[in-house]
Design an enzyme around this catalytic site. Sequence first.
Site, PDB file in Angstrom:
ATOM      1  N   SER A 142     -10.152  -6.129 -12.740  1.00 57.24           N
ATOM      2  CA  SER A 142      -9.108  -7.060 -12.287  1.00 57.24           C
ATOM      3  C   SER A 142      -9.359  -8.423 -12.895  1.00 57.24           C
ATOM      4  CB  SER A 142      -9.160  -7.185 -10.758  1.00 57.24           C
ATOM      5  OG  SER A 142      -8.325  -8.252 -10.331  1.00 57.24           O
ATOM      6  N   TYR A 175     -13.549  -7.757  -2.971  1.00 56.25           N
ATOM      7  CA  TYR A 175     -12.890  -6.996  -4.053  1.00 56.25           C
ATOM      8  C   TYR A 175     -13.302  -7.542  -5.415  1.00 56.25           C
ATOM      9  CZ  TYR A 175      -8.840  -5.660  -6.974  1.00 56.25           C
ATOM     10  OH  TYR A 175      -8.024  -5.201  -7.981  1.00 56.25           O
TER      11      TYR A 175
HETATM   12  N1  LIG Z   1      -1.589  -3.872  -8.971  1.00 52.08           N
HETATM   13  C1  LIG Z   1      -2.247  -4.962  -9.305  1.00 52.08           C
HETATM   14  O1  LIG Z   1      -1.729  -6.070  -9.239  1.00 52.08           O
HETATM   15  C2  LIG Z   1      -3.678  -4.862  -9.760  1.00 52.08           C
HETATM   16  C3  LIG Z   1      -4.267  -6.016 -10.294  1.00 52.08           C
HETATM   17  C4  LIG Z   1      -5.574  -5.962 -10.752  1.00 52.08           C
HETATM   18  C5  LIG Z   1      -6.265  -4.773 -10.660  1.00 52.08           C
HETATM   19  N2  LIG Z   1      -5.675  -3.663 -10.133  1.00 52.08           N
HETATM   20  C6  LIG Z   1      -6.463  -2.442 -10.059  1.00 52.08           C
HETATM   21  O2  LIG Z   1      -5.729  -1.357 -10.567  1.00 52.08           O
HETATM   22  C7  LIG Z   1      -6.208  -0.152  -9.967  1.00 52.08           C
HETATM   23  C8  LIG Z   1      -5.038   0.674  -9.496  1.00 52.08           C
HETATM   24  O3  LIG Z   1      -4.401  -0.049  -8.448  1.00 52.08           O
HETATM   25  P1  LIG Z   1      -2.847   0.047  -8.118  1.00 52.08           P
HETATM   26  O4  LIG Z   1      -2.328  -1.307  -8.250  1.00 52.08           O
HETATM   27  O5  LIG Z   1      -2.225   1.166  -8.844  1.00 52.08           O
HETATM   28  O6  LIG Z   1      -2.942   0.335  -6.551  1.00 52.08           O
HETATM   29  P2  LIG Z   1      -2.462   1.583  -5.669  1.00 52.08           P
HETATM   30  O7  LIG Z   1      -2.799   1.229  -4.270  1.00 52.08           O
HETATM   31  O8  LIG Z   1      -1.072   1.922  -6.009  1.00 52.08           O
HETATM   32  O9  LIG Z   1      -3.424   2.746  -6.164  1.00 52.08           O
HETATM   33  C9  LIG Z   1      -4.737   2.888  -5.718  1.00 52.08           C
HETATM   34  C10 LIG Z   1      -4.973   4.368  -5.464  1.00 52.08           C
HETATM   35  O10 LIG Z   1      -6.347   4.552  -5.105  1.00 52.08           O
HETATM   36  C11 LIG Z   1      -6.397   5.530  -4.082  1.00 52.08           C
HETATM   37  N3  LIG Z   1      -7.623   5.379  -3.298  1.00 52.08           N
HETATM   38  C12 LIG Z   1      -7.905   4.406  -2.394  1.00 52.08           C
HETATM   39  N4  LIG Z   1      -9.090   4.662  -1.814  1.00 52.08           N
HETATM   40  C13 LIG Z   1      -9.574   5.815  -2.368  1.00 52.08           C
HETATM   41  C14 LIG Z   1     -10.745   6.580  -2.173  1.00 52.08           C
HETATM   42  N5  LIG Z   1     -11.671   6.254  -1.241  1.00 52.08           N
HETATM   43  N6  LIG Z   1     -10.928   7.710  -2.902  1.00 52.08           N
HETATM   44  C15 LIG Z   1      -9.985   8.076  -3.813  1.00 52.08           C
HETATM   45  N7  LIG Z   1      -8.830   7.402  -4.043  1.00 52.08           N
HETATM   46  C16 LIG Z   1      -8.638   6.273  -3.314  1.00 52.08           C
HETATM   47  C17 LIG Z   1      -5.160   5.259  -3.235  1.00 52.08           C
HETATM   48  O11 LIG Z   1      -4.781   6.401  -2.457  1.00 52.08           O
HETATM   49  C18 LIG Z   1      -4.127   4.909  -4.297  1.00 52.08           C
HETATM   50  O12 LIG Z   1      -3.368   6.032  -4.698  1.00 52.08           O
HETATM   51  C19 LIG Z   1      -7.179  -0.573  -8.872  1.00 52.08           C
HETATM   52  O13 LIG Z   1      -8.500  -0.453  -9.333  1.00 52.08           O
HETATM   53  C20 LIG Z   1      -6.839  -2.028  -8.655  1.00 52.08           C
HETATM   54  O14 LIG Z   1      -7.928  -2.759  -8.176  1.00 52.08           O
HETATM   55  C21 LIG Z   1      -4.402  -3.683  -9.684  1.00 52.08           C
END
Ligand SMILES: NC(=O)c1ccc[n+]([C@@H]2O[C@H](COP(=O)([O-])OP(=O)(O)OC[C@H]3O[C@@H](n4cnc5c(N)ncnc54)[C@H](O)[C@@H]3O)[C@@H](O)[C@H]2O)c1
Length: 267
Positions: free
Chosen positions: A147, A160
């Site tokens: 991130s 986080y």
């Molecule tokens: N969306 C953003 O703005 C953003 C920004 C920076 C980083 N990220 C990173 O991108 C990645 C994907 O995030 P996203 O935005 O698609 O979020 P999201 O919530 O849509 O997806 C996260 C997924 O992880 C799964 N998950 C959560 N806990 C879990 C566990 N214990 N075991 C297995 N699966 C688990 C959830 O069920 C979900 O499907 C993450 O690592 C997040 O930190 C996202």
Amino acid sequence: MENRGLLAGKVAIITGAAGGIGAATAELMLARGASVVLADIAFDRAQQLAGRLGENCWPVELDLASEESIKAMVEKAVSHFGRLDILHNNAAALGPDIAEADGDVEHMQTRIWDMAFTVNCRGSMIATREALPHLVQSKGCVINTVSNLALQGHVIQAAYSASKAAIIQMTRSVAASHGRKGVRANAVAPGMTMTPALKEAFPPHIRKLVEDETLRDQLGEPEDIAEVAAFLASDAARNITGQVIVADGGLASHVPGIAGFMALGDN
Ligand SMILES: NC(=O)c1ccc[n+]([C@@H]2O[C@H](COP(=O)([O-])OP(=O)(O)OC[C@H]3O[C@@H](n4cnc5c(N)ncnc54)[C@H](O)[C@@H]3O)[C@@H](O)[C@H]2O)c1
């Protein structure tokens, strides 16, 4: 279309595949010829996604807080598809309740800190450890979704952010220890990205604060991150390892407060 076969014959595990960025990455990797294990704690959503994406993907239930569950995921992937080329550590403990509770260090609940490190960081480490013998065989790669918050300080999400910063250092360690064995390890650092979960966790007025500091005229979409991950997974990125690719629309590239300066120019 020329990218179509870039991942032909490769097998990928994507954790958090049922989420916004994971699903977009799964779809793109499949389109480029890979077979994909859709690993998620939300198994029903992973199954639905598999139904939508069709052949060459396989849903697997995964809880990154459980070492046994992670080991089983890697074993299932290899026994089902016969090899493993790409591990995309993408899942994270997210959601409105966690985001709300994860503030600054003075007010940090130990359980929120532990959850971030257990799911995000320890989970990615165990998955990487279990995958590495297979990745050595295939001369494969690890891609970690981190991130922009792992690279700069903020008043929110201290747990986080720290857990993602630790993943960046693990990325470099794996790149160093396994480079000569043919394994690459890289990270993609998204800025605020418009997934359904993000829209739920952060209301429009919060998103606007980030949008105003972004150099594009819009926030990123899950597909923008999927493109980076799919590139890093391909042999086209064979000379890139131990790196963090920031995909944040320029958010972290400039002196803070640029929104105010741009507003001055409008007057
Ligand atoms: N969306 C953003 O703005 C953003 C920004 C920076 C980083 N990220 C990173 O991108 C990645 C994907 O995030 P996203 O935005 O698609 O979020 P999201 O919530 O849509 O997806 C996260 C997924 O992880 C799964 N998950 C959560 N806990 C879990 C566990 N214990 N075991 C297995 N699966 C688990 C959830 O069920 C979900 O499907 C993450 O690592 C997040 O930190 C996202």
